[in-house]
Design a protein around this motif. Structure first.
Motif, PDB file in Angstrom:
ATOM      1  N   UNK A   1       0.836  -1.205   0.000  1.00 48.80           N
ATOM      2  CA  UNK A   1       0.000   0.000   0.000  1.00 48.80           C
ATOM      3  C   UNK A   1       0.868   1.251   0.000  1.00 48.80           C
ATOM      4  N   UNK A   2       1.951   1.232   0.792  1.00 45.38           N
ATOM      5  CA  UNK A   2       2.853   2.380   0.839  1.00 45.38           C
ATOM      6  C   UNK A   2       3.527   2.587  -0.518  1.00 45.38           C
ATOM      7  N   UNK A   3       3.961   1.478  -1.128  1.00 43.69           N
ATOM      8  CA  UNK A   3       4.598   1.586  -2.435  1.00 43.69           C
ATOM      9  C   UNK A   3       3.633   2.165  -3.466  1.00 43.69           C
ATOM     10  N   UNK A   4       2.379   1.661  -3.460  1.00 42.26           N
ATOM     11  CA  UNK A   4       1.399   2.193  -4.402  1.00 42.26           C
ATOM     12  C   UNK A   4       1.123   3.672  -4.143  1.00 42.26           C
ATOM     13  N   UNK A   5       1.056   4.057  -2.856  1.00 46.84           N
ATOM     14  CA  UNK A   5       0.823   5.469  -2.530  1.00 46.84           C
ATOM     15  C   UNK A   5       1.983   6.338  -3.007  1.00 46.84           C
ATOM     16  N   UNK A   6       3.225   5.844  -2.811  1.00 50.03           N
ATOM     17  CA  UNK A   6       4.388   6.605  -3.267  1.00 50.03           C
ATOM     18  C   UNK A   6       4.390   6.738  -4.787  1.00 50.03           C
ATOM     19  N   UNK A   7       4.092   5.644  -5.481  1.00 46.81           N
ATOM     20  CA  UNK A   7       4.045   5.704  -6.938  1.00 46.81           C
ATOM     21  C   UNK A   7       2.974   6.679  -7.408  1.00 46.81           C
ATOM     22  N   UNK A   8       1.807   6.637  -6.772  1.00 46.97           N
ATOM     23  CA  UNK A   8       0.724   7.537  -7.153  1.00 46.97           C
ATOM     24  C   UNK A   8       1.096   8.983  -6.872  1.00 46.97           C
ATOM     25  N   UNK A   9       1.750   9.226  -5.729  1.00 44.54           N
ATOM     26  CA  UNK A   9       2.162  10.582  -5.384  1.00 44.54           C
ATOM     27  C   UNK A   9       3.190  11.112  -6.372  1.00 44.54           C
TER      28      UNK A   9
ATOM     29  N   UNK B   1       3.600  10.154  -9.411  1.00 46.69           N
ATOM     30  CA  UNK B   1       2.914  10.366 -10.685  1.00 46.69           C
ATOM     31  C   UNK B   1       2.168  11.693 -10.683  1.00 46.69           C
ATOM     32  N   UNK B   2       1.462  11.997  -9.568  1.00 50.82           N
ATOM     33  CA  UNK B   2       0.728  13.251  -9.488  1.00 50.82           C
ATOM     34  C   UNK B   2       1.685  14.446  -9.472  1.00 50.82           C
ATOM     35  N   UNK B   3       2.818  14.322  -8.752  1.00 47.34           N
ATOM     36  CA  UNK B   3       3.797  15.411  -8.733  1.00 47.34           C
ATOM     37  C   UNK B   3       4.363  15.662 -10.129  1.00 47.34           C
ATOM     38  N   UNK B   4       4.690  14.578 -10.831  1.00 43.38           N
ATOM     39  CA  UNK B   4       5.201  14.732 -12.194  1.00 43.38           C
ATOM     40  C   UNK B   4       4.157  15.372 -13.102  1.00 43.38           C
ATOM     41  N   UNK B   5       2.906  14.979 -12.942  1.00 42.09           N
ATOM     42  CA  UNK B   5       1.836  15.549 -13.754  1.00 42.09           C
ATOM     43  C   UNK B   5       1.657  17.035 -13.458  1.00 42.09           C
ATOM     44  N   UNK B   6       1.752  17.404 -12.159  1.00 38.48           N
ATOM     45  CA  UNK B   6       1.624  18.808 -11.792  1.00 38.48           C
ATOM     46  C   UNK B   6       2.749  19.641 -12.384  1.00 38.48           C
ATOM     47  N   UNK B   7       3.980  19.115 -12.295  1.00 41.68           N
ATOM     48  CA  UNK B   7       5.118  19.826 -12.878  1.00 41.68           C
ATOM     49  C   UNK B   7       4.968  19.967 -14.387  1.00 41.68           C
ATOM     50  N   UNK B   8       4.465  18.922 -15.019  1.00 36.19           N
ATOM     51  CA  UNK B   8       4.256  18.991 -16.467  1.00 36.19           C
ATOM     52  C   UNK B   8       3.217  20.047 -16.823  1.00 36.19           C
TER      53      UNK B   8
END
Length: 277
Positions: A169-177, A179-186
């Motif tokens: 669950x932690x790994x999935x949360x980190x991956x999702x976070x 991904x969202x950070x990269x999307x925001x920067x983009x």
């Protein structure tokens, strides 16, 4: 080993593994203990039924013994009355009852032996149940302690099933976070470069640069106008300030009294004091 045999072996192995995981040793021990208690209860019920049957035979024996005594009295009385035929009949019945009593005694003795064996078995089974109960409680305590220790160890090392789920669950949360950070920067980068404007407007890059140049010239022209206005306002403000200072000085001069006016005012004050006296 044929295909069917191998498939059957694999199925049995997997089914056995599932049962082993699902089996709770404490529940198994409790179930075995209850089974032994049920068996003990059946033995006790058998002893009670056997004892009841023996009591019935003993009652029947006592009745036959009473009949034997009655036939003895009948034979004596028949002899006293010189009724040998009646005496024989009484003695014949006595003999029959004696044979029945003998058979009953054999049956009663056999039932007694069976009862004794059942009582011994019941006592032995009771002892086994008591021993098993002690071992059961000891094993349950050991199992619960081992289970608690295992859970603590798994929690500390993170190798348990639940901790593994938490880790995933932690790994999935980190991956999702991430991904969202990269999307925001983009999105920020696209907004900075004007990619979104391109999608919403028909203007091209040249039009936007020309528009920016026109805007800069307009701002410069308006700035010069403001500077000119502020420069004229400063000059007018200085003249107005000088005139105001001159007017203020004149007003102060007008307000200051002369020496003659002061002397005249003093004389008036003295006269008023004399009149008052």
């Amino acid at each position: 080993m044929g295909i069917l045999s191998r498939a059957s072996y694999v199925i049995r192995s997997k089914f056995n593994a599932i049962l082993n995981r699902a089996e709770d040793p404490t529940e198994t021990l409790d179930y075995s203990y209850e089974q032994m208690r049920d068996e003990l209860q059946q033995v006790k019920q058998g002893i009670a039924d056997l004892t009841t049957q023996k009591k019935r035979l003993e009652i029947q024996k006592r009745r036959l013994e009473e009949n034997v005594e009655k036939h003895n009295e009948q034979a004596r009385e028949a002899v006293q009355q010189d009724r040998e035929d009646l005496a024989r009949r009484a003695l014949d019945k006595k003999k029959s009852k004696m044979n029945q009593i003998e058979d009953l005694e054999g049956q009663i003795a056999e039932l007694q032996n069976t009862q004794d064996r059942l009582v011994d078995k019941k006592d032995e089974l009771q002892n086994r149940i008591d021993e098993f109960r002690t071992k059961k409680e000891t094993m349950k305590a050991r199992y619960e302690a081992a289970e608690a220790s295992t859970r603590v160890s798994e929690a500390m090392t993170g190798v348990g099933d639940e901790m593994e789920d938490v880790g995933r669950s932690i790994e999935r949360a980190e991956e999702r976070t991430e991904e969202m950070e990269a999307r925001s920067q983009a999105m920020d980068e696209l907004e900075t470069t004007g990619a979104f404007d391109d999608a919403l407007s028909d203007e091209d890059a040249i039009d936007r640069e020309l528009e920016g140049g026109r805007t800069d010239r307009e701002i410069d022209a308006e700035l010069e106008t403001l500077k000119a206005e502020f420069g004229k306002a400063d000059a007018d403000g200085a003249d107005e300030e000088s005139s105001a200072e001159a007017d203020e000085a004149a007003a102060e001069a007008d307000l200051e009294p002369s020496d003659e006016e002061v002397e005249a005012e003093l004389e008036e004050i003295k006269q008023e004091e004399n009149e008052g006296n």
